[in-house]
Design an enzyme around this catalytic site. Structure first.
Site, PDB file in Angstrom:
ATOM      1  N   TYR A 118       0.876  -1.183   0.000  1.00 54.73           N
ATOM      2  CA  TYR A 118       0.000   0.000   0.000  1.00 54.73           C
ATOM      3  C   TYR A 118       0.906   1.223   0.000  1.00 54.73           C
ATOM      4  CZ  TYR A 118      -3.260   3.271   2.445  1.00 54.73           C
ATOM      5  OH  TYR A 118      -4.053   4.322   2.840  1.00 54.73           O
ATOM      6  N   GLU A 135       0.906   4.227   9.979  1.00 56.47           N
ATOM      7  CA  GLU A 135      -0.580   4.233   9.978  1.00 56.47           C
ATOM      8  C   GLU A 135      -1.117   5.511  10.625  1.00 56.47           C
ATOM      9  OE1 GLU A 135      -2.926   1.370   9.152  1.00 56.47           O
ATOM     10  OE2 GLU A 135      -1.172   1.107   7.913  1.00 56.47           O
TER      11      GLU A 135
HETATM   12  C1  LIG Z   1       8.665   1.379   9.150  1.00 56.04           C
HETATM   13  C2  LIG Z   1       7.642   2.201   8.404  1.00 56.04           C
HETATM   14  C3  LIG Z   1       6.737   1.572   7.555  1.00 56.04           C
HETATM   15  C4  LIG Z   1       5.815   2.320   6.829  1.00 56.04           C
HETATM   16  N1  LIG Z   1       4.959   1.680   5.947  1.00 56.04           N
HETATM   17  C5  LIG Z   1       4.167   2.429   5.135  1.00 56.04           C
HETATM   18  C6  LIG Z   1       3.397   1.807   4.099  1.00 56.04           C
HETATM   19  O1  LIG Z   1       3.398   0.582   3.928  1.00 56.04           O
HETATM   20  N2  LIG Z   1       2.675   2.604   3.270  1.00 56.04           N
HETATM   21  C7  LIG Z   1       2.644   3.964   3.392  1.00 56.04           C
HETATM   22  O2  LIG Z   1       1.956   4.627   2.611  1.00 56.04           O
HETATM   23  N3  LIG Z   1       3.358   4.585   4.377  1.00 56.04           N
HETATM   24  C8  LIG Z   1       4.120   3.861   5.249  1.00 56.04           C
HETATM   25  N4  LIG Z   1       4.871   4.478   6.224  1.00 56.04           N
HETATM   26  C9  LIG Z   1       4.837   5.932   6.337  1.00 56.04           C
HETATM   27  C10 LIG Z   1       4.115   6.431   7.591  1.00 56.04           C
HETATM   28  O3  LIG Z   1       2.742   6.184   7.503  1.00 56.04           O
HETATM   29  C11 LIG Z   1       4.464   7.924   7.749  1.00 56.04           C
HETATM   30  O4  LIG Z   1       5.820   7.977   8.171  1.00 56.04           O
HETATM   31  C12 LIG Z   1       3.580   8.626   8.738  1.00 56.04           C
HETATM   32  O5  LIG Z   1       2.285   8.762   8.219  1.00 56.04           O
HETATM   33  C13 LIG Z   1       4.111  10.015   9.123  1.00 56.04           C
HETATM   34  O6  LIG Z   1       4.417  10.765   8.000  1.00 56.04           O
HETATM   35  P1  LIG Z   1       5.838  11.514   7.877  1.00 56.04           P
HETATM   36  O7  LIG Z   1       6.898  10.516   8.204  1.00 56.04           O
HETATM   37  O8  LIG Z   1       5.891  12.192   6.565  1.00 56.04           O
HETATM   38  O9  LIG Z   1       5.828  12.586   9.050  1.00 56.04           O
HETATM   39  P2  LIG Z   1       5.226  14.066   8.983  1.00 56.04           P
HETATM   40  O10 LIG Z   1       3.843  14.028   8.425  1.00 56.04           O
HETATM   41  O11 LIG Z   1       6.201  14.945   8.322  1.00 56.04           O
HETATM   42  O12 LIG Z   1       5.127  14.429  10.519  1.00 56.04           O
HETATM   43  C14 LIG Z   1       6.265  14.842  11.284  1.00 56.04           C
HETATM   44  C15 LIG Z   1       5.768  15.181  12.695  1.00 56.04           C
HETATM   45  O13 LIG Z   1       4.807  16.255  12.639  1.00 56.04           O
HETATM   46  C16 LIG Z   1       3.589  15.864  13.279  1.00 56.04           C
HETATM   47  N5  LIG Z   1       2.458  16.462  12.578  1.00 56.04           N
HETATM   48  C17 LIG Z   1       2.243  16.461  11.232  1.00 56.04           C
HETATM   49  N6  LIG Z   1       1.065  17.069  10.947  1.00 56.04           N
HETATM   50  C18 LIG Z   1       0.525  17.433  12.142  1.00 56.04           C
HETATM   51  C19 LIG Z   1      -0.687  18.096  12.517  1.00 56.04           C
HETATM   52  N7  LIG Z   1      -1.581  18.519  11.617  1.00 56.04           N
HETATM   53  N8  LIG Z   1      -0.910  18.325  13.853  1.00 56.04           N
HETATM   54  C20 LIG Z   1      -0.026  17.925  14.788  1.00 56.04           C
HETATM   55  N9  LIG Z   1       1.157  17.278  14.486  1.00 56.04           N
HETATM   56  C21 LIG Z   1       1.414  17.053  13.194  1.00 56.04           C
HETATM   57  C22 LIG Z   1       3.567  14.357  13.174  1.00 56.04           C
HETATM   58  O14 LIG Z   1       2.742  13.790  14.171  1.00 56.04           O
HETATM   59  C23 LIG Z   1       5.032  14.003  13.342  1.00 56.04           C
HETATM   60  O15 LIG Z   1       5.347  13.956  14.713  1.00 56.04           O
HETATM   61  C24 LIG Z   1       5.772   3.741   6.987  1.00 56.04           C
HETATM   62  C25 LIG Z   1       6.682   4.370   7.856  1.00 56.04           C
HETATM   63  C26 LIG Z   1       7.610   3.636   8.558  1.00 56.04           C
HETATM   64  C27 LIG Z   1       8.582   4.358   9.445  1.00 56.04           C
END
Ligand SMILES: Cc1cc2nc3c(=O)[nH]c(=O)nc-3n(C[C@H](O)[C@H](O)[C@H](O)COP(=O)(O)OP(=O)(O)OC[C@H]3O[C@@H](n4cnc5c(N)ncnc54)[C@H](O)[C@@H]3O)c2cc1C
Length: 401
Positions: A133, A379
């Site tokens: 996904y 997630e």
């Molecule tokens: C091991 C692993 C497996 C994964 N597997 C998948 C997968 O299979 N498919 C997939 O699509 N994705 C996957 N992901 C991605 C994961 O879902 C994202 O890392 C996650 O959604 C956070 O996004 P980001 O890393 O871009 O952080 P960002 O969105 O940049 O967030 C950075 C920080 O800001 C905070 N923040 C952001 N927006 C807000 C808000 N509006 N209010 C308050 N705080 C906020 C967040 O909580 C976080 O602490 C995976 C990630 C990892 C590490």
């Protein structure tokens, strides 16, 4: 009334998956961690035994009833029961088990009957196979409406261009549900979901990501460069997106997935927490002096940990049950995911503290501590889960968060 008793079939699943976790998963957990992968022969063996334990194989799927008709099923409850046991064995191996994985729920809930047959039937093959996904991008993580990957309509299909990051089992997957936009200025309404198949021209996986935890599970970067995807791989077909201006269907496919997968992820966190707690309880019981301040402190800590594990489990069961009976469960799914992720991190940390030198580098509790961190990130991060809850708290008052 509330009934916490598991049915005969639910008990059987729990016992069977626990046996499997104890005898097949846990014994290879440290080897897989060192290898940075699950041994392929082991995966082949499990596949040839016909064991379908990938979390999507229980036929969960989210909940909200279609056309007012509720159809009760058990898949979500079976999924959380089984997943807790397997993650107790090892979370990285659980995530690596052959099957549709996170790609399963969107195909099950939004695919046409022909797509469901074409994409979900491949997991009974002789060789292990995976689905995946792909929503996350460098500029679209928590804010999933910001997807930049483009889908341009051409004769007979779409041409996709963009980059996806952090995709679980992304490189090994036979197909990946990829979210892309036909017009970024439309925001959520522009999103479509495509099933992109391994080997399609312009679809590649240039990099696997090195991680602090879950090292045995593959996390990949995916690139789409002028990748032609035929019309028959547009998830749900054109009809699903016809009312897209008023009903952002592609975005809904992405979000609806979380209603069934967040309880699964919560139950994985609970499985890790339980593993660390049981391990530590055993050591304290056997090795701590049975009187004195230290024993009382350890006992009080362990009692609190068990209580918190059970609280997370009950939140998770409620979210899964709501999905099974066809009720909207986005709030409960977000609450259990946020609570279980934070709880499990806390449990592993307290267990490490109680174990002292036994919890140092190279020890399984130290590994669980590293593994568990991501459960308050993927997630949807904890902050995002709280936003989901807050939106529903304020909605009756017309306040937007
Ligand atoms: C091991 C692993 C497996 C994964 N597997 C998948 C997968 O299979 N498919 C997939 O699509 N994705 C996957 N992901 C991605 C994961 O879902 C994202 O890392 C996650 O959604 C956070 O996004 P980001 O890393 O871009 O952080 P960002 O969105 O940049 O967030 C950075 C920080 O800001 C905070 N923040 C952001 N927006 C807000 C808000 N509006 N209010 C308050 N705080 C906020 C967040 O909580 C976080 O602490 C995976 C990630 C990892 C590490």
């Amino acid at each position: 009334m509330i009934d916490f008793e598991l049915s005969e079939q639910q008990n059987q699943i729990k016992e069977m998956t626990h046996w499997f976790a104890e005898n097949e998963i846990r014994p290879i957990a440290m080897e897989a961690e060192k290898l940075g992968d699950v041994p392929y022969e082991w995966l082949q063996k499990i596949n040839s035994m016909g064991i379908q334990l990938n979390t999507s194989s229980f036929g969960g799927g989210s909940g909200e009833s279609k056309g007012g008709k509720k159809k009760e099923r058990e898949g979500n409850r079976m999924g959380v029961l089984a997943t807790e046991e397997m993650a107790w064995g090892d979370p990285a191996i659980t995530l690596s088990l052959p099957g549709a994985g996170l790609g399963g729920p969107p195909v099950q809930s939004s695919g046409t009957p022909e797509q469901q047959e074409r994409f979900l039937s491949i997991f009974t093959a002789d060789e292990p196979r995976w689905g995946a996904y792909a929503l996350t991008e460098p500029e679209a993580g928590s804010d999933a409406s910001g997807v930049q990957t483009t889908a341009k309509k051409v004769d007979g299909g779409y041409v996709l261009n963009g980059q996806k990051i952090f995709i679980t089992n992304g490189a090994r997957a036979s197909w990946v549900v990829v979210f892309a936009t036909v017009d970024a200025s439309l925001g959520k309404a522009g999103q479509r979901a495509f099933v992109v198949e391994k080997g399609m021209k312009g679809f590649s996986s240039p990099k696997k990501v090195e991680k602090m935890g879950l090292r045995a599970n593959e996390t990949a970067e995916l690139v789409l460069e002028d990748c032609f995807v035929p019309d028959e791989n547009l998830l749900g077909g054109e009809e699903l997106y016809q009312e897209s201006d008023t009903k952002p269907s592609g975005f809904r496919v992405a979000m609806k997935t979380f209603d069934s997968t967040r309880p699964i992820v919560a139950s994985m966190a609970i499985g890790i927490a339980r593993a660390a707690y049981e391990y530590t309880l055993d050591i304290v019981r056997k090795e701590y002096p049975k009187s004195g301040r230290l024993f009382h402190l350890a006992s009080e800590t362990l009692a609190t940990l068990e209580q918190n594990i059970q609280a997370a489990r009950l939140l998770t069961w409620e979210a899964a049950w709501k999905a099974d009976v066809g009720e909207a469960n986005a709030k409960e799914a977000a609450m259990c995911k946020a609570y279980a992720g934070q709880m499990a991190l806390d449990v592993c940390e307290r267990c490490l503290e109680l174990l002292g030198p036994a919890g140092l580098d190279g020890h399984i509790v130290e590994k669980w501590y590293r593994d568990v961190k991501v459960f308050d990130i993927f997630e949807g991060t904890n902050q995002v889960q709280h936003l989901v809850v807050a939106r529903r708290q304020y909605a009756p008052y017309g306040v937007k968060v």
